[in-house]
Enzyme design. Structure first.
Site: not given
Ligand code: PAF
Length: 288
Positions: A36-37, A152
């Site tokens: 996903g990342h 998210d």
């Molecule tokens: O979604 C996340 O991994 C975190 O909430 C983020 C956006 C990196 C902020 O720490």
């Protein structure tokens, strides 16, 4: 891929790129990178000439008793994945670099309203921590665009509002949720689940899918769809935090005329809190 541990180093690198007219895409993460990342990094690659990824497990967004200490930290694997995906710069600050005032922020960014509902209700202070760190990261990196995942969704809407309200000069690019073969949304926290729990956890997406489908066809009212999803999740072994249907653009409670909705849920499987959502494009209300 270079690594920068200080704000000054990131700024110097990004300034050099900007001087030669290159655009910069940014992906903020807390590490333990999964597909996903990496899809966010790929999207940033498509949108910008250079890509910066940050890995920072932000203490400010974890409440007392949450999983800050056990949050998975897998730096060497993350680094390899980022090299393979073509990131240009990894920003890896220490807590002290981000929060020199005794490891905590002295100034906070708070997005009222959106911070207190849904996940904000059961995680007080969480979104203040998210908004504060993302605002700081955007000021540090000064990217052209930032890619944020739709998994998210509340975080996405809240950060869109923060960027608008504070006139931050960055474009937010939302990225679709990536899922395991059984439908479970990819999340670093899935690593806390056993193989059996991972199968059960896929029920979260199935319940939201069913609720979304029924609402699209106007076969159920919002309340009926929410109640049925809660019952189904309990039967599947979840402790439900919430299932809520909201207007998609601002997460307000929907009225009958609203067509672009989203159903969001948070539920515990054992000690692991999972979230997911499903967009709903509702038919217009029937006229007499
Ligand atoms: O979604 C996340 O991994 C975190 O909430 C983020 C956006 C990196 C902020 O720490």
């Amino acid at each position: 891929m270079d690594t920068a541990e200080t704000i000054a180093e990131v700024r110097a690198q990004v300034t050099d790129w900007r001087k030669t007219g290159e655009s910069v895409g940014f992906v903020p993460t807390m590490g333990n990178l999964h597909a996903g990342h990496l899809s966010l990094v790929e999207l940033a690659r498509e949108q910008a000439d250079r890509v910066v990824v940050s890995i920072f497990v932000n203490p400010l967004q974890f409440g007392p008793g949450e999983d800050f200490d056990r949050y998975p930290r897998t730096l060497e694997e993350d680094r390899r994945k980022l090299i393979d995906t073509g990131a240009d710069l990894l920003f890896l600050p220490s807590v002290y670099e981000m929060y020199p005032a005794d490891g905590g922020a002295a100034t906070f960014v708070h997005v009222p309203g959106l911070s207190e509902v849904l996940c904000g209700q059961s995680r007080p202070g969480h979104f203040r921590g998210v908004a504060t760190v993302v605002c700081k990261l955007l000021n540090i990196v000064q990217p052209t665009c930032v890619v944020l995942g739709e998994k998210d969704f509340q975080q996405l809407v809240l950060l869109q509002k923060m960027v608008r309200d504070l006139d931050l000069p960055v474009e937010i690019i939302p990225a679709p949720t990536r899922r395991e073969a059984n439908g479970l949304a990819l999340s670093s926290r899935n690593g806390y689940l056993t193989a059996e729990q991972r199968e059960d956890a896929a029920q979260l997406q199935r319940c939201l899918e069913e609720a979304g489908h029924a609402l699209e066809l106007r076969n159920r009212t919002v309340t009926e769809a929410e109640t049925r999803a809660v019952d189904q999740l309990r039967q599947a072994g979840f402790r439900v935090d919430y299932v809520s249907v909201r207007r998609r653009n601002d997460l307000a409670l929907p009225c009958d005329e609203d067509r672009e909705l989203i159903v969001l849920a948070a539920a515990w499987m054992d000690r692991t809190r999972l979230i997911d959502n499903r967009k709903i494009d509702r038919q217009p209300p029937a006229r007499e």
